[in-house]
Design a protein around this motif. Structure first.
Motif, PDB file in Angstrom:
ATOM      1  N   ASN A   1      -4.694  12.055   0.773  1.00  0.00           N
ATOM      2  CA  ASN A   1      -6.356  12.355   1.434  1.00  0.00           C
ATOM      3  C   ASN A   1      -6.290  11.144   2.567  1.00  0.00           C
ATOM      4  OD1 ASN A   1      -6.433  10.199   0.508  1.00  0.00           O
ATOM      5  ND2 ASN A   1      -7.397  10.561  -1.438  1.00  0.00           N
ATOM      6  N   GLY A   2      -5.188   9.984   2.446  1.00  0.00           N
ATOM      7  CA  GLY A   2      -5.579   8.942   3.644  1.00  0.00           C
ATOM      8  C   GLY A   2      -6.181   7.965   3.083  1.00  0.00           C
ATOM      9  N   ASP A   3      -6.141   8.306   1.667  1.00  0.00           N
ATOM     10  CA  ASP A   3      -6.474   6.268   0.925  1.00  0.00           C
ATOM     11  C   ASP A   3      -5.472   5.788   0.438  1.00  0.00           C
ATOM     12  OD1 ASP A   3      -9.191   7.137   0.115  1.00  0.00           O
ATOM     13  OD2 ASP A   3      -8.602   8.077  -1.297  1.00  0.00           O
ATOM     14  N   SER A   4      -5.756   4.588   0.869  1.00  0.00           N
ATOM     15  CA  SER A   4      -4.472   3.938   0.569  1.00  0.00           C
ATOM     16  C   SER A   4      -4.372   3.302  -1.378  1.00  0.00           C
ATOM     17  CB  SER A   4      -4.804   1.834   1.205  1.00  0.00           C
ATOM     18  OG  SER A   4      -4.176   2.328   2.357  1.00  0.00           O
ATOM     19  N   TYR A   5      -3.253   3.637  -1.675  1.00  0.00           N
ATOM     20  CA  TYR A   5      -2.992   3.159  -3.552  1.00  0.00           C
ATOM     21  C   TYR A   5      -2.063   2.359  -3.274  1.00  0.00           C
ATOM     22  CZ  TYR A   5      -4.978   7.775  -4.212  1.00  0.00           C
ATOM     23  OH  TYR A   5      -6.322   8.755  -4.139  1.00  0.00           O
ATOM     24  N   PHE A   6      -2.525   1.433  -4.385  1.00  0.00           N
ATOM     25  CA  PHE A   6      -1.780   0.446  -5.002  1.00  0.00           C
ATOM     26  C   PHE A   6      -1.299   0.784  -6.204  1.00  0.00           C
ATOM     27  CE2 PHE A   6      -5.120  -0.912  -2.352  1.00  0.00           C
ATOM     28  CZ  PHE A   6      -4.542  -2.126  -1.344  1.00  0.00           C
TER      29      PHE A   6
ATOM     30  N   GLY B   1       2.135   4.375 -15.429  1.00  0.00           N
ATOM     31  CA  GLY B   1       2.579   5.348 -14.337  1.00  0.00           C
ATOM     32  C   GLY B   1       2.051   5.540 -13.210  1.00  0.00           C
ATOM     33  N   MET B   2       1.115   5.065 -12.896  1.00  0.00           N
ATOM     34  CA  MET B   2      -0.073   5.818 -12.116  1.00  0.00           C
ATOM     35  C   MET B   2      -0.500   4.612 -10.617  1.00  0.00           C
ATOM     36  SD  MET B   2      -3.140   8.363 -13.616  1.00  0.00           S
ATOM     37  CE  MET B   2      -3.903   6.979 -14.418  1.00  0.00           C
ATOM     38  N   GLN B   3      -0.651   4.955  -9.691  1.00  0.00           N
ATOM     39  CA  GLN B   3      -1.261   4.717  -7.950  1.00  0.00           C
ATOM     40  C   GLN B   3      -2.682   4.650  -8.393  1.00  0.00           C
ATOM     41  OE1 GLN B   3       1.745   6.649  -8.010  1.00  0.00           O
ATOM     42  NE2 GLN B   3       3.152   4.911  -8.037  1.00  0.00           N
ATOM     43  N   TYR B   4      -3.529   3.596  -7.632  1.00  0.00           N
ATOM     44  CA  TYR B   4      -4.856   3.609  -7.991  1.00  0.00           C
ATOM     45  C   TYR B   4      -5.317   3.191  -6.362  1.00  0.00           C
ATOM     46  CZ  TYR B   4      -3.766   2.874 -12.552  1.00  0.00           C
ATOM     47  OH  TYR B   4      -3.601   3.224 -14.364  1.00  0.00           O
ATOM     48  N   ALA B   5      -6.152   4.273  -5.609  1.00  0.00           N
ATOM     49  CA  ALA B   5      -7.862   3.231  -4.886  1.00  0.00           C
ATOM     50  C   ALA B   5      -8.966   3.399  -5.093  1.00  0.00           C
ATOM     51  CB  ALA B   5      -7.183   4.081  -3.796  1.00  0.00           C
ATOM     52  N   ALA B   6      -9.598   3.113  -4.444  1.00  0.00           N
ATOM     53  CA  ALA B   6     -10.431   2.846  -4.388  1.00  0.00           C
ATOM     54  C   ALA B   6     -11.583   2.878  -3.328  1.00  0.00           C
ATOM     55  CB  ALA B   6     -11.501   1.824  -5.301  1.00  0.00           C
ATOM     56  N   THR B   7     -13.006   3.214  -3.571  1.00  0.00           N
ATOM     57  CA  THR B   7     -14.226   3.242  -2.132  1.00  0.00           C
ATOM     58  C   THR B   7     -15.095   1.916  -2.354  1.00  0.00           C
ATOM     59  OG1 THR B   7     -13.927   5.493  -2.510  1.00  0.00           O
ATOM     60  CG2 THR B   7     -16.375   4.436  -1.377  1.00  0.00           C
ATOM     61  N   TYR B   8     -14.610   1.443  -1.011  1.00  0.00           N
ATOM     62  CA  TYR B   8     -15.144  -0.085  -1.196  1.00  0.00           C
ATOM     63  C   TYR B   8     -16.780  -0.706  -0.547  1.00  0.00           C
ATOM     64  CZ  TYR B   8     -10.624  -1.199  -2.507  1.00  0.00           C
ATOM     65  OH  TYR B   8      -8.925  -1.053  -2.645  1.00  0.00           O
TER      66      TYR B   8
ATOM     67  N   LYS C   1       0.682  -1.607   0.095  1.00  0.00           N
ATOM     68  CA  LYS C   1       0.128   0.398   0.374  1.00  0.00           C
ATOM     69  C   LYS C   1       0.818   1.102   0.313  1.00  0.00           C
ATOM     70  CE  LYS C   1      -2.672  -1.168   3.906  1.00  0.00           C
ATOM     71  NZ  LYS C   1      -3.635  -0.988   4.539  1.00  0.00           N
ATOM     72  N   ILE C   2       0.531   2.351  -0.856  1.00  0.00           N
ATOM     73  CA  ILE C   2       0.955   3.460  -0.333  1.00  0.00           C
ATOM     74  C   ILE C   2      -0.363   4.759  -0.148  1.00  0.00           C
ATOM     75  CG2 ILE C   2       1.586   5.523  -1.817  1.00  0.00           C
ATOM     76  CD1 ILE C   2       2.101   2.580  -4.550  1.00  0.00           C
TER      77      ILE C   2
END
Length: 105
Positions: free
Chosen positions: A22-27, A89-96, A17-18
């Motif tokens: 904003n406090g989100d966990s990016y991958f 080269g982007m990192q991704y997060a989501a709302t689950y 996790k990155i």
């Protein structure tokens, strides 16, 4: 079990996790593909996908933009593919959203 505990134990296991500002966990792209695969397996709803590029928030897409249900695998799989092609080269997060039925297991 809380939603966060479920995600940590069943979806994010073994992934790096990155933390975003904003406090989100990016991958990474590869790890996020695994997150989506596990989400599909468990029937977890994905409300939006957020991207981060060079440590800055980049783009957010939401299932409502496509008039799809958050549990529709097609919306998030297709849009993840589009995002990957759009910018490398982007990192991704989501709302689950994990169902109460899964949390009760």
């Amino acid at each position: 079990m809380t939603q966060e505990e479920f995600l940590e134990q069943n979806v994010f296991t073994g992934l790096t996790k990155i933390e975003g500002s904003n406090g989100d966990s990016y991958f990474s792209e590869e790890d996020f593909a695994e997150v989506l695969k596990q989400s599909e397996h468990f029937g977890i709803a994905i409300y939006d996908i957020k991207t981060m590029l060079d440590g800055e928030e980049h783009k957010t897409i939401n299932h409502d933009m496509f008039r799809k249900k958050a549990t529709d695998v097609n919306w998030y799989s297709r849009e993840f593919s589009h995002l990957k092609r759009e910018q490398e080269g982007m990192q991704y997060a989501a709302t689950y959203k994990v169902s109460k039925k899964l949390l009760a297991r």
